[in-house]
Motif scaffolding. Sequence first.
Motif, PDB file in Angstrom:
ATOM      1  N   ARG D  98      -6.628   6.401  13.802  1.00 40.99           N
ATOM      2  CA  ARG D  98      -6.501   5.147  14.396  1.00 40.99           C
ATOM      3  C   ARG D  98      -5.284   4.559  13.924  1.00 40.99           C
ATOM      4  NH1 ARG D  98     -12.184   4.342  12.985  1.00 40.99           N
ATOM      5  NH2 ARG D  98     -11.513   3.224  11.160  1.00 40.99           N
ATOM      6  N   ARG D 101      -2.216   6.212  15.541  1.00 42.16           N
ATOM      7  CA  ARG D 101      -2.528   5.986  17.118  1.00 42.16           C
ATOM      8  C   ARG D 101      -1.835   4.458  17.473  1.00 42.16           C
ATOM      9  NH1 ARG D 101      -6.991   9.307  16.988  1.00 42.16           N
ATOM     10  NH2 ARG D 101      -8.047   7.394  17.105  1.00 42.16           N
ATOM     11  N   SER D 102      -2.293   3.466  16.591  1.00 36.18           N
ATOM     12  CA  SER D 102      -1.974   2.088  17.070  1.00 36.18           C
ATOM     13  C   SER D 102      -0.473   1.843  17.160  1.00 36.18           C
ATOM     14  CB  SER D 102      -2.642   1.276  15.666  1.00 36.18           C
ATOM     15  OG  SER D 102      -1.884   1.319  14.523  1.00 36.18           O
ATOM     16  N   GLU D 198       1.507  -7.447  10.943  1.00 38.63           N
ATOM     17  CA  GLU D 198       0.189  -7.495  11.514  1.00 38.63           C
ATOM     18  C   GLU D 198      -0.670  -6.459  11.148  1.00 38.63           C
ATOM     19  OE1 GLU D 198       0.799  -9.396  15.737  1.00 38.63           O
ATOM     20  OE2 GLU D 198       1.731  -7.465  15.566  1.00 38.63           O
ATOM     21  N   ILE D 199      -2.163  -6.927  11.186  1.00 36.05           N
ATOM     22  CA  ILE D 199      -3.111  -5.760  10.698  1.00 36.05           C
ATOM     23  C   ILE D 199      -3.453  -4.935  11.356  1.00 36.05           C
ATOM     24  CG2 ILE D 199      -5.452  -5.756   9.662  1.00 36.05           C
ATOM     25  CD1 ILE D 199      -4.908  -8.849   8.873  1.00 36.05           C
ATOM     26  N   ILE D 200      -3.786  -3.728  11.273  1.00 37.02           N
ATOM     27  CA  ILE D 200      -4.367  -2.876  12.367  1.00 37.02           C
ATOM     28  C   ILE D 200      -5.716  -2.497  11.721  1.00 37.02           C
ATOM     29  CG2 ILE D 200      -4.135  -0.284  12.896  1.00 37.02           C
ATOM     30  CD1 ILE D 200      -1.178  -0.572  12.577  1.00 37.02           C
ATOM     31  N   GLU D 201      -5.854  -2.449  10.653  1.00 34.41           N
ATOM     32  CA  GLU D 201      -7.253  -2.188  10.061  1.00 34.41           C
ATOM     33  C   GLU D 201      -7.602  -2.724   8.756  1.00 34.41           C
ATOM     34  OE1 GLU D 201      -8.983   0.954  11.840  1.00 34.41           O
ATOM     35  OE2 GLU D 201     -10.773   0.697  10.583  1.00 34.41           O
ATOM     36  N   ILE D 202      -8.755  -3.271   8.601  1.00 33.79           N
ATOM     37  CA  ILE D 202      -9.100  -3.941   7.377  1.00 33.79           C
ATOM     38  C   ILE D 202     -10.486  -3.576   6.991  1.00 33.79           C
ATOM     39  CG2 ILE D 202      -9.883  -6.242   8.408  1.00 33.79           C
ATOM     40  CD1 ILE D 202      -9.372  -7.528   5.680  1.00 33.79           C
ATOM     41  N   GLN D 203     -10.601  -2.648   5.896  1.00 33.55           N
ATOM     42  CA  GLN D 203     -12.253  -2.208   5.348  1.00 33.55           C
ATOM     43  C   GLN D 203     -12.217  -2.852   4.014  1.00 33.55           C
ATOM     44  OE1 GLN D 203     -12.024   2.004   5.900  1.00 33.55           O
ATOM     45  NE2 GLN D 203     -12.501   1.842   8.096  1.00 33.55           N
ATOM     46  N   GLY D 204     -13.218  -3.551   3.778  1.00 38.79           N
ATOM     47  CA  GLY D 204     -13.655  -4.105   2.332  1.00 38.79           C
ATOM     48  C   GLY D 204     -14.864  -4.221   2.359  1.00 38.79           C
ATOM     49  N   PHE D 217      -9.016 -13.426   1.428  1.00 39.82           N
ATOM     50  CA  PHE D 217      -7.622 -14.073   1.849  1.00 39.82           C
ATOM     51  C   PHE D 217      -6.514 -13.608   0.825  1.00 39.82           C
ATOM     52  CE2 PHE D 217      -9.937 -17.465   4.772  1.00 39.82           C
ATOM     53  CZ  PHE D 217     -10.605 -16.245   5.383  1.00 39.82           C
ATOM     54  N   VAL D 220      -5.700  -9.938   0.974  1.00 37.93           N
ATOM     55  CA  VAL D 220      -5.026  -9.669   2.092  1.00 37.93           C
ATOM     56  C   VAL D 220      -3.356  -9.951   1.952  1.00 37.93           C
ATOM     57  CG1 VAL D 220      -4.571 -10.097   4.531  1.00 37.93           C
ATOM     58  CG2 VAL D 220      -6.875  -9.912   3.662  1.00 37.93           C
ATOM     59  N   ASP D 221      -3.560 -11.039   1.113  1.00 37.59           N
ATOM     60  CA  ASP D 221      -1.844 -11.393   0.726  1.00 37.59           C
ATOM     61  C   ASP D 221      -1.080 -10.596  -0.156  1.00 37.59           C
ATOM     62  OD1 ASP D 221      -1.819 -13.635   2.578  1.00 37.59           O
ATOM     63  OD2 ASP D 221      -2.407 -14.909   0.986  1.00 37.59           O
ATOM     64  N   GLU D 224      -0.475  -7.331   1.681  1.00 39.89           N
ATOM     65  CA  GLU D 224       0.558  -7.283   2.642  1.00 39.89           C
ATOM     66  C   GLU D 224       1.884  -6.889   1.669  1.00 39.89           C
ATOM     67  OE1 GLU D 224       1.075 -11.451   4.356  1.00 39.89           O
ATOM     68  OE2 GLU D 224       2.480 -10.637   5.903  1.00 39.89           O
TER      69      GLU D 224
END
Lengths: 248, 248, 248, 248, 248, 248
Positions: D98, D101-102, D198-204, D217, D220-221, D224
């Motif tokens: 994924r 492909r993104s 930009e976010i393609i995937e987040i899994q937490g 949050f 995530v920073d 990044e």
Amino acid sequence: MSRVDGRAKNDQLREIKITRNFTKYAEGSVLIEAGDTKVICNATVEDSVPYFLRGKGKGWLTAEYSMLPRATQDRNIREAAKGKLSGRTQEIKRLIGRALRSVIDLDKLGERTIWIDCDVIQADGGTRTASITGAFVALIDALSYMIEKDMIKKLPVKDFVAAVSVGIVKDELLLDLCYGEDSNAHVDMNLVMTGKGEIIEIQGTGEENPFSKSNMFKLVDLAEKGIKELIECQKKALGEKVELFKEV
Amino acid sequence: MSRVDGRAKNDQLREIKITRNFTKYAEGSVLIEAGDTKVICNATVEDSVPYFLRGKGKGWLTAEYSMLPRATQDRNIREAAKGKLSGRTQEIKRLIGRALRSVIDLDKLGERTIWIDCDVIQADGGTRTASITGAFVALIDALSYMIEKDMIKKLPVKDFVAAVSVGIVKDELLLDLCYGEDSNAHVDMNLVMTGKGEIIEIQGTGEENPFSKSNMFKLVDLAEKGIKELIECQKKALGEKVELFKEV
Amino acid sequence: MSRVDGRAKNDQLREIKITRNFTKYAEGSVLIEAGDTKVICNATVEDSVPYFLRGKGKGWLTAEYSMLPRATQDRNIREAAKGKLSGRTQEIKRLIGRALRSVIDLDKLGERTIWIDCDVIQADGGTRTASITGAFVALIDALSYMIEKDMIKKLPVKDFVAAVSVGIVKDELLLDLCYGEDSNAHVDMNLVMTGKGEIIEIQGTGEENPFSKSNMFKLVDLAEKGIKELIECQKKALGEKVELFKEV
Amino acid sequence: MSRVDGRAKNDQLREIKITRNFTKYAEGSVLIEAGDTKVICNATVEDSVPYFLRGKGKGWLTAEYSMLPRATQDRNIREAAKGKLSGRTQEIKRLIGRALRSVIDLDKLGERTIWIDCDVIQADGGTRTASITGAFVALIDALSYMIEKDMIKKLPVKDFVAAVSVGIVKDELLLDLCYGEDSNAHVDMNLVMTGKGEIIEIQGTGEENPFSKSNMFKLVDLAEKGIKELIECQKKALGEKVELFKEV
Amino acid sequence: MSRVDGRAKNDQLREIKITRNFTKYAEGSVLIEAGDTKVICNATVEDSVPYFLRGKGKGWLTAEYSMLPRATQDRNIREAAKGKLSGRTQEIKRLIGRALRSVIDLDKLGERTIWIDCDVIQADGGTRTASITGAFVALIDALSYMIEKDMIKKLPVKDFVAAVSVGIVKDELLLDLCYGEDSNAHVDMNLVMTGKGEIIEIQGTGEENPFSKSNMFKLVDLAEKGIKELIECQKKALGEKVELFKEV
Amino acid sequence: MSRVDGRAKNDQLREIKITRNFTKYAEGSVLIEAGDTKVICNATVEDSVPYFLRGKGKGWLTAEYSMLPRATQDRNIREAAKGKLSGRTQEIKRLIGRALRSVIDLDKLGERTIWIDCDVIQADGGTRTASITGAFVALIDALSYMIEKDMIKKLPVKDFVAAVSVGIVKDELLLDLCYGEDSNAHVDMNLVMTGKGEIIEIQGTGEENPFSKSNMFKLVDLAEKGIKELIECQKKALGEKVELFKEV
């Protein structure tokens, strides 16, 4: 009317030949031939039981069934190569197991398993019923081996058991269908019965043509006649070992 | 003597409830309840046939059967997790397929497959026979959808079909065994019959206790009575769709 | 703008219906309906633990997930027939297991396993989140059964847990996507949260369209709103059993 | 506080080393090292597409992931020997696919498949994120090969993509967890982001300890920041091939 | 005549490079390079033995072999994805196991298993023989680790062992075939020999062109020369650890 | 010294018996007996070729090998029940295939596959070599059937092929080892040779005891003697069909 394989009568079995001690390692080893159908039936005595029976002091009997790839007109893919048993194979192995367990007293075996291996080397109809009829003889040889080895005292067997197919082909009720008949049968039925004439298993299907109760009853009578004759063949093949049944 | 689940009579069916349109996507979707046995029967119309039928202009019908892991008293391991179908599942899916194919005219379907999915959500004996009885209704709904969509002209069905179990428990001949009876049955038999009272399939086993021909015949009569009543339930559930059978 | 399934607002859940005691054998059995999505969630108490936990005095919880072949618009091949679980199924069963284990105190279970079986009978988007929300209720029923049977003293549960999907469809941020929305979503996110509003799991993907941090944060807020409402539904369904949480 | 592997700061990546042309046959072949984590990422160009894409004129990208049995402290059983992929492997291979492909325009590939093979030869945490970061470089080499061979005109890539793990260990928010940290983490999160942030995937997941929105949050920073640095590493490794992005 | 990969002589090995401690977890970890063939050979010490050896006080050694999908010119499907080992893989893993067991005294290992994992990362002919030659060095490192940890007293190894391929290509007898030669060979033979020059295994096939006894004998001599040189490479790589052989 | 099975001499074959037309459906069907080793070798002609040969105008030959569960002293689990072929089975089926393909001109077969099925019904050592020797005769019968049916013009066979085992037992070099010898052999070698005395395959292993080159050469000579005699047995069994070789 004569049968497609030359038999004169509708209620006639094919020629039955039972060869004991067919291979040398198995405790019971039988080649059964019913016309052109040929099945090797080996019985193995193993000193353990499946997980669900451990510690309960009783034994088990289980059966497996297979056909050589070229036992048939066209070659079949080997199930070991496909990596799984077909539905047909599973049905037959379960049927053989039930049939033989129905006449054996598992409580008398001790914690042992008897494996019945039926391997069809040539198939011309009726392989599952020939397997049962032949495997019963192999089973008696394996149990007789257990008596000799002092594992058990006497034959833990309640009765003889044999099986045969019957069917309706072009409105004729036939005993012991060969493949040429079986593939044209409107009704196909397999019966497993004991020496006393009781039913252990009946499986009949009229997928293409439903059948009447009255025909079903006639087919059962026809099968009963055949099974009586098959049990005579078993007795003849067992020879003096039939004596073991006396104390049963 | 009253039955373990409170039924008054040996020849009495459990309460039968047939709910059509149980889920929203399948062309035919039925929930059948026979006492505490509950089976979802979905029929799917697919625009292709298996490899062995391609180009022959006829259709096919195939069935699958499964139980939710906790459809039973104890949890069963999911077959998808084990990676293979048990022998029991294979036997049942083949039985359901044969039963429904026996009354359908596959030549009239075009090159289409009807998938019958029977998923047991609660099991209290007789899941395979309830599957057949319920799946027949789902099949009619799927065929009626095909008529609406102009895939076929009229119902390609020769007759009704339903199934029931019978057995012998403590010398009593019983119709439609619940699990408490089934697990104590000496003889267990499943019958599939048509609306005309003909037999499509008979499967009976007396693994623990062989049974006489005369008892077998009585059991068949008992099953016939039950199947007649089941077919009345199917007709009631189908309501006005029964009209479709008129031109058959 | 109204939603494709008729909902008036973007932050609106579908109608939630939770039916307890849906089947009769499981220690906890729930049917959860979220709009047209319907999942049977059964919880089973088993008196053993996996190999890696034996002798450690603590328990385990594991989940399985499956869809009926015709739970969807087109029929899916049964995983039991294919002989293996898809990657999607494995992901979901692991997610459900983690979500429920996060609020349960496994040390208090004794050497027992709780099996969670989620079987989708009709799918209209959000089956994995509905599974978690419904399974939590079934879990409470199973634990309450354990209290009744004196296996445990009090509810070994730290908090409520529920899950919901959120996503971005044509620049609209939506709560609880149905299939018609989900299949058009640029961003698809699943959140699992506790009664206290803490996050147990977040899974978001923008395979086709990456998304900004600020949109992500808005989606989390939207999910939080939905999960709060879902937990209210759970409480309502549990009725007086909510009292059990008091001593937690 | 210093990190368990000696890093000075919580927001510090491990040393990243990207070796291109690591093996000689693959169209793109990269060894990525993130501290002691080492993954071989091979990209293969194949002249066909999966069944569901045939005749549609577009391409596909799919990923596989594996670990050598002794990539870890204790030896793992080889999945080829077990005969099936674990749930963990399936999740990771789907995630890698994924992620890549993104950022790729599949419509520009022609009917070709790009296979991404990520094989972990040494694992010290973060193997899935290192796989994505390294595989992106191998992908660019494979696409550049396709340009040279006139299969495509220009780079069909929308943006850079890289991935990193973040987590909370003993209340510290950490970037790029090594195994010693990962196994003690209360929260474990993987982020996949583009060059544009930009976010393609987040899994937490906070299986053991749910986490607050505000911590999420912050994580995530942190991620990044790490991903920006990783993309610089990718650019440095690609050298003059970065020019290919100019015309994108 | 010079060889296709530039070697000057028919009886010349490719350049051999043996890197010890290639990865950090395995008790023995070797990268062996024979020209462009590259194999990671890891040896793992495990504190248990297979079922058939339990309680017998002796150890076991078993080998596994795999190729990365893109170790070759064209990509191979991953065996873990196919769900089974190919016949070729099974042959090679059994060969490696036999070769190494032949020189180790399993009775001296205690109830431990040594796992040998050979993973080909780049293949240019002779991967099975390079696996044996490299795995022997990894094995010595693992045994030396066991000595350090007081699991064993001294090296339970009878002799060195190495392996090489020989073959006939266009009537030339060649040592250590690269893929370009191997794929054109009329005869392909693999020899495993000890430091004393005794044969552990010979496998030769002339599927396309049967070969004479006299050529076979010449090939064996050629292999013997190569194996002597390979054992010198092993000794050089092992450095001072060769001392451990003194007390053998 | 006499052999354990009563043979007088070390260079003596066991009694060989080759029965043609052993079953009735296969195009070639042979029972080969070498002492107590008994193998059914069936050759099937099939009107298609594997995928990789389609449209190339040439044929293929492939072999399968299996043992009945009770072909041996102890019962082996059926590979079809285990769901996969053992490494040993895979090695043997590949060996038989290579041996027979080496003497057949596949270009002359047309797009047809010859399946060789070797099923061991009793095993006393040397089952793989007996399979090759017997299968060659079945192959000739199948090819002769193809000539009769005008599928091919003449025998596309370059030479006879047969196989035998040799080994070293207690310092004695023995021809054609029975199981009692094989299980005590220090060296075990299988040779496949042509009628002209050329080698097709040599596989020798001294897992427990490495062996000298000079002993290896003596074993090859011993095998050559045995194979010459086996080819005489093949010729005798083939009778007038040997004439077909004249025009080869």
